[in-house]
Design a protein around this motif. Sequence first.
Motif, PDB file in Angstrom:
ATOM      1  N   GLY A  72       0.815  -1.213   0.000  1.00 49.96           N
ATOM      2  CA  GLY A  72       0.000   0.000   0.000  1.00 49.96           C
ATOM      3  C   GLY A  72       0.841   1.253   0.000  1.00 49.96           C
ATOM      4  N   ARG A  73       0.316   2.310  -0.602  1.00 49.45           N
ATOM      5  CA  ARG A  73       0.922   3.642  -0.584  1.00 49.45           C
ATOM      6  C   ARG A  73      -0.170   4.649  -0.236  1.00 49.45           C
ATOM      7  NH1 ARG A  73       1.803   5.548  -5.013  1.00 49.45           N
ATOM      8  NH2 ARG A  73       0.968   3.936  -6.396  1.00 49.45           N
ATOM      9  N   LEU A  74       0.185   5.708   0.520  1.00 45.75           N
ATOM     10  CA  LEU A  74      -0.806   6.665   1.000  1.00 45.75           C
ATOM     11  C   LEU A  74      -0.391   8.089   0.661  1.00 45.75           C
ATOM     12  CD1 LEU A  74      -3.409   6.985   2.778  1.00 45.75           C
ATOM     13  CD2 LEU A  74      -1.845   7.410   4.698  1.00 45.75           C
ATOM     14  N   THR A  75      -1.354   8.873   0.189  1.00 49.35           N
ATOM     15  CA  THR A  75      -1.110  10.297  -0.055  1.00 49.35           C
ATOM     16  C   THR A  75      -1.307  11.083   1.244  1.00 49.35           C
ATOM     17  OG1 THR A  75      -3.428  10.780  -0.589  1.00 49.35           O
ATOM     18  CG2 THR A  75      -2.010  10.015  -2.395  1.00 49.35           C
ATOM     19  N   ASP A  76      -0.982  12.373   1.217  1.00 48.67           N
ATOM     20  CA  ASP A  76      -1.319  13.245   2.342  1.00 48.67           C
ATOM     21  C   ASP A  76      -2.831  13.442   2.397  1.00 48.67           C
ATOM     22  OD1 ASP A  76       1.318  13.568   3.046  1.00 48.67           O
ATOM     23  OD2 ASP A  76       1.568  15.450   1.951  1.00 48.67           O
ATOM     24  N   PHE A  77      -3.343  13.862   3.572  1.00 52.57           N
ATOM     25  CA  PHE A  77      -4.755  14.189   3.724  1.00 52.57           C
ATOM     26  C   PHE A  77      -4.949  15.662   3.363  1.00 52.57           C
ATOM     27  CE2 PHE A  77      -4.178  10.456   6.205  1.00 52.57           C
ATOM     28  CZ  PHE A  77      -5.396   9.784   6.202  1.00 52.57           C
ATOM     29  N   THR A  78      -5.901  15.942   2.512  1.00 54.16           N
ATOM     30  CA  THR A  78      -6.187  17.310   2.079  1.00 54.16           C
ATOM     31  C   THR A  78      -7.537  17.743   2.632  1.00 54.16           C
ATOM     32  OG1 THR A  78      -4.964  16.930   0.038  1.00 54.16           O
ATOM     33  CG2 THR A  78      -6.429  18.836   0.094  1.00 54.16           C
ATOM     34  N   GLY A  79      -7.572  18.962   3.217  1.00 54.22           N
ATOM     35  CA  GLY A  79      -8.799  19.453   3.835  1.00 54.22           C
ATOM     36  C   GLY A  79      -9.195  20.815   3.326  1.00 54.22           C
ATOM     37  N   PRO A  80      -9.947  21.585   4.122  1.00 58.89           N
ATOM     38  CA  PRO A  80     -10.472  22.883   3.692  1.00 58.89           C
ATOM     39  C   PRO A  80      -9.339  23.848   3.322  1.00 58.89           C
ATOM     40  CG  PRO A  80     -11.424  22.198   5.791  1.00 58.89           C
ATOM     41  CD  PRO A  80     -10.350  21.249   5.486  1.00 58.89           C
ATOM     42  N   GLY A  81      -9.503  24.516   2.190  1.00 61.27           N
ATOM     43  CA  GLY A  81      -8.540  25.516   1.756  1.00 61.27           C
ATOM     44  C   GLY A  81      -7.173  24.950   1.441  1.00 61.27           C
ATOM     45  N   GLY A  82      -7.113  23.635   1.171  1.00 62.74           N
ATOM     46  CA  GLY A  82      -5.839  23.020   0.832  1.00 62.74           C
ATOM     47  C   GLY A  82      -4.977  22.653   2.017  1.00 62.74           C
ATOM     48  N   VAL A  83      -5.510  22.775   3.243  1.00 62.72           N
ATOM     49  CA  VAL A  83      -4.746  22.391   4.432  1.00 62.72           C
ATOM     50  C   VAL A  83      -4.450  20.894   4.364  1.00 62.72           C
ATOM     51  CG1 VAL A  83      -4.785  22.219   6.947  1.00 62.72           C
ATOM     52  CG2 VAL A  83      -5.790  24.207   5.806  1.00 62.72           C
ATOM     53  N   ARG A  84      -3.224  20.519   4.751  1.00 66.32           N
ATOM     54  CA  ARG A  84      -2.810  19.118   4.649  1.00 66.32           C
ATOM     55  C   ARG A  84      -2.429  18.543   6.011  1.00 66.32           C
ATOM     56  NH1 ARG A  84      -1.394  16.903  -0.299  1.00 66.32           N
ATOM     57  NH2 ARG A  84      -1.737  18.277  -2.080  1.00 66.32           N
ATOM     58  N   ILE A  85      -2.700  17.264   6.161  1.00 62.45           N
ATOM     59  CA  ILE A  85      -2.189  16.473   7.282  1.00 62.45           C
ATOM     60  C   ILE A  85      -1.234  15.455   6.682  1.00 62.45           C
ATOM     61  CG2 ILE A  85      -2.754  14.889   9.157  1.00 62.45           C
ATOM     62  CD1 ILE A  85      -5.531  16.101   9.252  1.00 62.45           C
ATOM     63  N   ASP A  86      -0.049  15.375   7.228  1.00 60.87           N
ATOM     64  CA  ASP A  86       0.988  14.493   6.696  1.00 60.87           C
ATOM     65  C   ASP A  86       0.524  13.032   6.727  1.00 60.87           C
ATOM     66  OD1 ASP A  86       3.268  13.214   5.891  1.00 60.87           O
ATOM     67  OD2 ASP A  86       4.572  14.082   7.441  1.00 60.87           O
ATOM     68  N   THR A 115      -2.329  10.142  13.355  1.00 63.45           N
ATOM     69  CA  THR A 115      -1.999  11.162  14.342  1.00 63.45           C
ATOM     70  C   THR A 115      -2.346  12.540  13.771  1.00 63.45           C
ATOM     71  OG1 THR A 115      -0.204   9.817  15.228  1.00 63.45           O
ATOM     72  CG2 THR A 115      -0.173  12.181  15.727  1.00 63.45           C
ATOM     73  N   VAL A 116      -3.274  13.238  14.437  1.00 58.46           N
ATOM     74  CA  VAL A 116      -3.730  14.559  13.987  1.00 58.46           C
ATOM     75  C   VAL A 116      -3.170  15.626  14.930  1.00 58.46           C
ATOM     76  CG1 VAL A 116      -5.718  16.008  13.449  1.00 58.46           C
ATOM     77  CG2 VAL A 116      -5.828  13.526  13.051  1.00 58.46           C
ATOM     78  N   PRO A 117      -2.416  16.606  14.444  1.00 60.90           N
ATOM     79  CA  PRO A 117      -1.835  17.641  15.308  1.00 60.90           C
ATOM     80  C   PRO A 117      -2.918  18.517  15.941  1.00 60.90           C
ATOM     81  CG  PRO A 117      -0.738  17.580  13.174  1.00 60.90           C
ATOM     82  CD  PRO A 117      -1.972  16.751  13.045  1.00 60.90           C
ATOM     83  N   PRO A 118      -2.664  19.099  17.134  1.00 61.55           N
ATOM     84  CA  PRO A 118      -3.624  20.039  17.734  1.00 61.55           C
ATOM     85  C   PRO A 118      -3.837  21.245  16.814  1.00 61.55           C
ATOM     86  CG  PRO A 118      -1.941  19.374  19.317  1.00 61.55           C
ATOM     87  CD  PRO A 118      -1.489  18.875  17.981  1.00 61.55           C
ATOM     88  N   TYR A 119      -4.998  21.829  16.919  1.00 60.46           N
ATOM     89  CA  TYR A 119      -5.353  23.045  16.169  1.00 60.46           C
ATOM     90  C   TYR A 119      -5.269  22.839  14.655  1.00 60.46           C
ATOM     91  CZ  TYR A 119      -4.959  25.073  20.785  1.00 60.46           C
ATOM     92  OH  TYR A 119      -5.114  25.315  22.131  1.00 60.46           O
ATOM     93  N   THR A 120      -5.507  21.586  14.222  1.00 58.56           N
ATOM     94  CA  THR A 120      -5.685  21.366  12.786  1.00 58.56           C
ATOM     95  C   THR A 120      -7.027  21.956  12.387  1.00 58.56           C
ATOM     96  OG1 THR A 120      -4.376  19.332  12.844  1.00 58.56           O
ATOM     97  CG2 THR A 120      -5.894  19.601  10.995  1.00 58.56           C
ATOM     98  N   ALA A 121      -7.055  22.687  11.287  1.00 56.50           N
ATOM     99  CA  ALA A 121      -8.274  23.383  10.866  1.00 56.50           C
ATOM    100  C   ALA A 121      -9.463  22.438  10.803  1.00 56.50           C
ATOM    101  CB  ALA A 121      -8.051  24.025   9.505  1.00 56.50           C
ATOM    102  N   PRO A 122     -10.619  22.825  11.367  1.00 54.40           N
ATOM    103  CA  PRO A 122     -11.802  21.966  11.318  1.00 54.40           C
ATOM    104  C   PRO A 122     -12.226  21.709   9.873  1.00 54.40           C
ATOM    105  CG  PRO A 122     -12.086  23.731  12.910  1.00 54.40           C
ATOM    106  CD  PRO A 122     -10.875  24.074  12.115  1.00 54.40           C
ATOM    107  N   GLY A 123     -12.852  20.574   9.653  1.00 52.33           N
ATOM    108  CA  GLY A 123     -13.345  20.231   8.331  1.00 52.33           C
ATOM    109  C   GLY A 123     -13.111  18.768   8.012  1.00 52.33           C
TER     110      GLY A 123
END
Length: 442
Positions: free
Chosen positions: A352-366, A423-431
Amino acid sequence: MTARSRWPAAALGVLALAALGVPANAASPVDPGEATGAVEFPTHCLPPQEAGLPPADGPTTALVTVDDPAPEVGDTVTVTYQVTRTAAVNPLDAELPADVLTPTGKVVLGGAQTGEVTVTGPKRNGPVPGHGAFPAFTMTGTFTVTEPGEITLAPGGYTLHTSHLMELDTPCTTDPADPAPVAERLTATAVPGANTRALSLAAAAGKPGAKVRVTGAGFTPGAAVTVAGRTGAAETADKVTALADGLGVVLAELPVTDRATTAVVAYEGPAWTAERGTGPATYAVIEAAPLPPGTQKIGLTVEPGALSMTQAGEEITLTAVPYGQGGTAEGRIHTVTVKDQRGGPAGWALTGRLTDFTGPGGVRIDGAGLTWTPVCATRQGSPSTCVPGTPGPVGAEGATLASTPDASLVGGEFTVDAEVALTVPPYTAPGSYAAVLTLTLS
């Protein structure tokens, strides 16, 4: 998002899972100064499946000799490969009668000239008790000397074909990591303008009508080359023509239908000559043993299938993570079912291979923050056993979800799952966030 699955002709599977979303020893080589002679080396002998016997691992003792220890480049050298002890046994409960055993094998060239020499033996043996050890046997073959200098010869793998009640093969292979030691040496002398045309065969034997892959070298680039069967000094009815490439290499498939064929040669021009042809490469046509009176032979073909996979779903939702605190979002991939119906020796791997997570306004989670813990189960009766991948991160570089090892016969049905945690960092933009996990079966 919707997953798209496709399986190319090579049976490689690509599966896209949409959206992980969050709402916020034996023998050692002979030294150059040592004398050569009988050698012992480890072999792995695989009885035919019909016998129901386990593999036989044990030493083979063999002697390799040549008829000319000091040839000139262009000469044809006859090689004799004699096995005096083998780990292979009669695969039948019943006694094998005399003269039903046909041995074939390879002798490995090294030093100044590399390659393999095909060798075959006559159908000659004394009676062998049920599951008894095979007696000693001898195989011979020839090769053309193409390079000056010292050439070493070492015994390679061999196959014991028995023709009694049914046609059965017992192949005995050597370990590439622990090959047989050198058993013979010769020193070739250079001759200006010598004929260095040579050929090798992919197989040393086959049933009437079987195609043997032939590789020739040393021919005139672009020349028409005839590949023909031979018995003694005469050609048989087996013949094909191929063109030499820009390096003088010829690749051809020769259907061997003439039961008189005992060797294969290749040559330029209208007929074989010592100046424009290769020396003969030994080949044996193995015919089925005649049935005893009052018996009938029943044939059956088991057709191989494909390597494939299916998934139980397409979208996964991870648990929510509160804004300002961060934490771990957990979930589970949808079950993947792998079916291996090829029937060959190769296992498979599901990665398996995984991309980054993309959220509101292009915000990313590694995406490297997502780990999985694979599990897999093997359906009862499957020849192979599924092995889960190592728990840990997936990431863009990829990781193994599950696999099965190579074996003499593989196959079966398997279910694969994995618990995942991000693992989601604190204060990650809601969405809502989404990533794509791509699974590849090969």
